[in-house]
Scaffold this motif. Structure first.
Motif, PDB file in Angstrom:
ATOM      1  N   ASN A   1     125.703  44.313 -10.923  1.00 47.72           N
ATOM      2  CA  ASN A   1     124.670  44.392  -9.886  1.00 47.72           C
ATOM      3  C   ASN A   1     123.290  44.093 -10.468  1.00 47.72           C
ATOM      4  O   ASN A   1     122.472  43.438  -9.821  1.00 47.72           O
ATOM      5  N   LYS A   2     123.020  44.579 -11.682  1.00 49.38           N
ATOM      6  CA  LYS A   2     121.729  44.292 -12.324  1.00 49.38           C
ATOM      7  C   LYS A   2     121.579  42.802 -12.593  1.00 49.38           C
ATOM      8  O   LYS A   2     120.494  42.246 -12.403  1.00 49.38           O
ATOM      9  N   ILE A   3     122.641  42.172 -13.042  1.00 57.59           N
ATOM     10  CA  ILE A   3     122.587  40.735 -13.318  1.00 57.59           C
ATOM     11  C   ILE A   3     122.201  39.972 -12.061  1.00 57.59           C
ATOM     12  O   ILE A   3     121.353  39.082 -12.086  1.00 57.59           O
ATOM     13  N   HIS A   4     122.794  40.334 -10.946  1.00 60.52           N
ATOM     14  CA  HIS A   4     122.560  39.593  -9.714  1.00 60.52           C
ATOM     15  C   HIS A   4     121.322  40.043  -8.949  1.00 60.52           C
ATOM     16  O   HIS A   4     120.859  39.318  -8.081  1.00 60.52           O
ATOM     17  N   SER A   5     120.782  41.199  -9.284  1.00 64.88           N
ATOM     18  CA  SER A   5     119.597  41.663  -8.561  1.00 64.88           C
ATOM     19  C   SER A   5     118.307  41.377  -9.320  1.00 64.88           C
ATOM     20  O   SER A   5     117.231  41.421  -8.748  1.00 64.88           O
ATOM     21  N   LYS A   6     118.414  41.098 -10.607  1.00 61.16           N
ATOM     22  CA  LYS A   6     117.234  40.829 -11.421  1.00 61.16           C
ATOM     23  C   LYS A   6     117.330  39.432 -12.007  1.00 61.16           C
ATOM     24  O   LYS A   6     118.376  38.814 -12.027  1.00 61.16           O
TER      25      LYS A   6
ATOM     26  N   GLN B   1     130.480  44.329 -21.652  1.00 62.82           N
ATOM     27  CA  GLN B   1     129.825  43.717 -22.804  1.00 62.82           C
ATOM     28  C   GLN B   1     128.328  43.996 -22.848  1.00 62.82           C
ATOM     29  O   GLN B   1     127.731  44.016 -23.924  1.00 62.82           O
ATOM     30  N   ILE B   2     127.723  44.247 -21.706  1.00 65.59           N
ATOM     31  CA  ILE B   2     126.288  44.579 -21.679  1.00 65.59           C
ATOM     32  C   ILE B   2     126.082  46.015 -22.137  1.00 65.59           C
ATOM     33  O   ILE B   2     125.222  46.287 -22.975  1.00 65.59           O
TER      34      ILE B   2
ATOM     35  N   ASN C   1     132.878  31.108 -20.837  1.00 63.93           N
ATOM     36  CA  ASN C   1     131.848  31.281 -19.818  1.00 63.93           C
ATOM     37  C   ASN C   1     132.015  32.592 -19.050  1.00 63.93           C
ATOM     38  O   ASN C   1     131.325  32.834 -18.082  1.00 63.93           O
ATOM     39  N   LEU C   2     132.921  33.448 -19.497  1.00 62.77           N
ATOM     40  CA  LEU C   2     133.196  34.699 -18.799  1.00 62.77           C
ATOM     41  C   LEU C   2     132.860  35.893 -19.680  1.00 62.77           C
ATOM     42  O   LEU C   2     133.035  35.839 -20.899  1.00 62.77           O
ATOM     43  N   MET C   3     132.396  36.947 -19.046  1.00 66.44           N
ATOM     44  CA  MET C   3     132.180  38.195 -19.758  1.00 66.44           C
ATOM     45  C   MET C   3     132.562  39.346 -18.843  1.00 66.44           C
ATOM     46  O   MET C   3     132.331  39.303 -17.639  1.00 66.44           O
ATOM     47  N   CYS C   4     133.164  40.367 -19.424  1.00 67.95           N
ATOM     48  CA  CYS C   4     133.573  41.539 -18.662  1.00 67.95           C
ATOM     49  C   CYS C   4     132.390  42.486 -18.553  1.00 67.95           C
ATOM     50  O   CYS C   4     131.674  42.718 -19.536  1.00 67.95           O
ATOM     51  N   VAL C   5     132.192  43.007 -17.358  1.00 66.56           N
ATOM     52  CA  VAL C   5     131.068  43.908 -17.106  1.00 66.56           C
ATOM     53  C   VAL C   5     131.492  45.019 -16.147  1.00 66.56           C
ATOM     54  O   VAL C   5     132.472  44.883 -15.410  1.00 66.56           O
ATOM     55  N   CYS C   6     130.732  46.089 -16.171  1.00 67.84           N
ATOM     56  CA  CYS C   6     130.941  47.161 -15.186  1.00 67.84           C
ATOM     57  C   CYS C   6     130.182  46.782 -13.911  1.00 67.84           C
ATOM     58  O   CYS C   6     129.332  45.881 -13.916  1.00 67.84           O
TER      59      CYS C   6
ATOM     60  N   VAL D   1     117.725  40.854 -17.918  1.00 65.35           N
ATOM     61  CA  VAL D   1     118.988  41.499 -18.264  1.00 65.35           C
ATOM     62  C   VAL D   1     119.400  41.160 -19.694  1.00 65.35           C
ATOM     63  O   VAL D   1     119.840  42.015 -20.449  1.00 65.35           O
ATOM     64  N   PHE D   2     119.256  39.886 -20.065  1.00 68.55           N
ATOM     65  CA  PHE D   2     119.711  39.433 -21.373  1.00 68.55           C
ATOM     66  C   PHE D   2     118.556  39.253 -22.359  1.00 68.55           C
ATOM     67  O   PHE D   2     118.676  38.507 -23.315  1.00 68.55           O
ATOM     68  N   ALA D   3     117.451  39.935 -22.156  1.00 69.69           N
ATOM     69  CA  ALA D   3     116.260  39.767 -22.998  1.00 69.69           C
ATOM     70  C   ALA D   3     116.596  39.868 -24.476  1.00 69.69           C
ATOM     71  O   ALA D   3     117.180  40.842 -24.930  1.00 69.69           O
TER      72      ALA D   3
END
Length: 108
Positions: A83-88, A41-42, A73-78, A93-95
């Motif tokens: 990793n970007k979501i959890h590292s930043k 979805q991102i 509350n769920l979204m599918c991601v690669c 990420v969602f700007a």
């Protein structure tokens, strides 16, 4: 933003482990993949079609365990986006996408 005041405890760790090994989690993951057409979805918001291989909790289980099996509350991601979501910081990420977080792709 969404995941402030995270709790970390042995009890929550046990509950989370049980959640991810449950039939309910397997079922809700299938529903999320089907709803999102198996697409990240991102990446999709950036006009890229990338196959999703993970289901991400928008509001983390540690923040609100009650939302753990909430499809909204769920979204599918690669993996790369996950990793970007959890590292930043999530804001980066969602700007500018606060209103678009709940937008879903519909199969036609």
């Amino acid at each position: 933003m969404y995941n402030k005041n995270l709790t970390d405890s042995d009890e929550l760790s046990r509950k989370s482990k049980a959640l991810y090994n449950s039939k309910d989690w397997e079922n809700i993951k299938v529903m999320a993949f089907e709803r999102d057409n198996h697409l990240c979805q991102i990446c999709l918001r950036k006009s890229r079609n990338t196959k999703a291989n993970l289901v991400h909790h928008i509001i983390y289980v540690k923040s609100d365990y009650e939302k753990a099996l909430d499809l909204d509350n769920l979204m599918c991601v690669c993996s790369a986006c996950h990793n970007k979501i959890h590292s930043k910081d999530e804001k980066e990420v969602f700007a500018g996408e606060e209103k678009q977080k709940n937008v879903r792709v519909i199969k036609v």
